[in-house]
Design an enzyme around this catalytic site. Structure first.
Site, PDB file in Angstrom:
ATOM      1  N   THR A 156     -36.356  15.316   9.390  1.00 30.90           N
ATOM      2  CA  THR A 156     -37.750  15.564   9.689  1.00 30.90           C
ATOM      3  C   THR A 156     -38.279  16.880   9.155  1.00 30.90           C
ATOM      4  OG1 THR A 156     -39.226  15.541  11.594  1.00 30.90           O
ATOM      5  CG2 THR A 156     -37.225  16.730  11.856  1.00 30.90           C
ATOM      6  N   SER A 157     -39.584  17.058   9.240  1.00 35.41           N
ATOM      7  CA  SER A 157     -40.231  18.351   8.988  1.00 35.41           C
ATOM      8  C   SER A 157     -41.220  18.577  10.128  1.00 35.41           C
ATOM      9  CB  SER A 157     -40.991  18.329   7.660  1.00 35.41           C
ATOM     10  OG  SER A 157     -40.125  18.039   6.602  1.00 35.41           O
TER      11      SER A 157
END
Length: 217
Positions: free
Chosen positions: A20-21
Site C-alpha cells: 500500500t501507500s
C-alpha cells in the site's frame, strides 16, 4: 482445544496484504489522510477499490497497511475502546487523537509477535487541533507533522521531504497528497486503484476520491 491444533504460521502464508501507500498530513485547519485502494494476495490483486481509511471516532481516522485482517481487527478494537471511554466523558467532550493513537500503540506493541500492522492515526480535536501519529510494525509511536507508510512510501520519502510545507492551505495540502500518492502508485506494483482522502477539521469530515484519469500524468 479438544485436540484441535491450529498452526498460526501456516495460516499466515498467502495472507491478504494491503501492499500500500498511505499518508497523513497536518495543514492549517486540521489534518488530511490519503491512501491508494489496492489490496494484494501475492501478485494477485484481491480488491482494487479497498477503503484503507477507517473511522475510529467522529474526527479521528486511521490509515492501515500490512495484513488486512490484522489491521481491521486492531482498528475495530480501538474503536470499541474509544466508544467506552467517550461514554464516560463529560457531555460535549470527545476523545483526543493522542488517546486513540496510544490505544493503537498499546495493542500493536503488546501483540507485536503476532501482528503485521503499520498504522497512521490522525485526527482533529478541539484541544490539540490536527495531529498525526505513526505506529509502525513493532508498536512504537511517533508524533509527526506528516507521516507516510506502506510499500509505496519508499519511493516518495525524498519528494515529500522536499515539498512539504508547514501550515499549508487545504487545497495545497490536497494537491501535495495527490501528487505524492500518484508517484507512489506509479513506481510501486502493490499500490494502485483510486486515491481516497479524508479531510478532518473543526467543521467535521469531508471525503474526496480521485480516479486514475484525474491523477495520472
Amino acid at each position: 482445544m479438544n485436540g484441535i491444533k491450529v498452526d498460526i504460521n501456516h495460516l499466515k502464508k498467502g495472507e491478504v496484504n494491503l501492499g500500500t501507500s498511505i499518508m497523513a498530513v497536518n495543514f492549517k485547519d486540521g489534518v488530511i489522510l490519503g491512501a491508494d485502494s489496492r489490496t494484494t494476495t501475492g501478485s494477485y490483486i484481491a480488491n482494487r477499490v479497498t477503503d484503507k481509511l477507517t473511522q475510529i471516532h467522529d474526527t479521528i481516522y486511521c490509515c492501515r497497511s500490512g495484513s488486512a485482517a490484522d489491521t481491521q481487527a486492531v482498528a475495530d478494537m480501538v474503536k470499541y475502546h474509544l466508544q467506552i471511554y467517550s461514554a464516560q466523558l463529560p457531555p460535549n467532550e470527545k476523545p483526543t487523537t493522542q488517546i486513540a493513537a496510544n490505544v493503537f500503540q498499546e495493542i500493536c506493541y503488546n501483540n507485536k509477535e503476532h501482528l503485521t500492522a503499520g498504522i497512521i492515526c490522525a485526527g482533529y480535536d478541539a484541544k490539540n487541533g490536527g495531529s498525526v501519529y505513526s505506529i509502525p510494525i513493532g508498536g512504537s509511536i511517533h508524533k509527526q507533522e506528516y507521516a507516510i507508510a506502506g510499500s509505496g512510501s519508499t519511493f516518495i520519502y525524498g519528494w515529500c521531504n522536499e515539498n512539504y510545507k508547514p501550515q499549508m492551505e487545504k487545497d495545497d495540502c490536497v494537491q501535495f497528497i495527490k501528487t505524492a500518492l500518484s508517484e507512489a502508485i506509479k513506481w510501486d506494483g502493490s499500490s494502485g486503484g483510486v486515491i481516497r482522502m479524508v479531510i478532518l477539521t473543526k467543521s467535521g469530515v469531508e471525503r474526496l476520491i480521485f480516479y486514475p484519469e484525474e491523477y495520472q500524468k
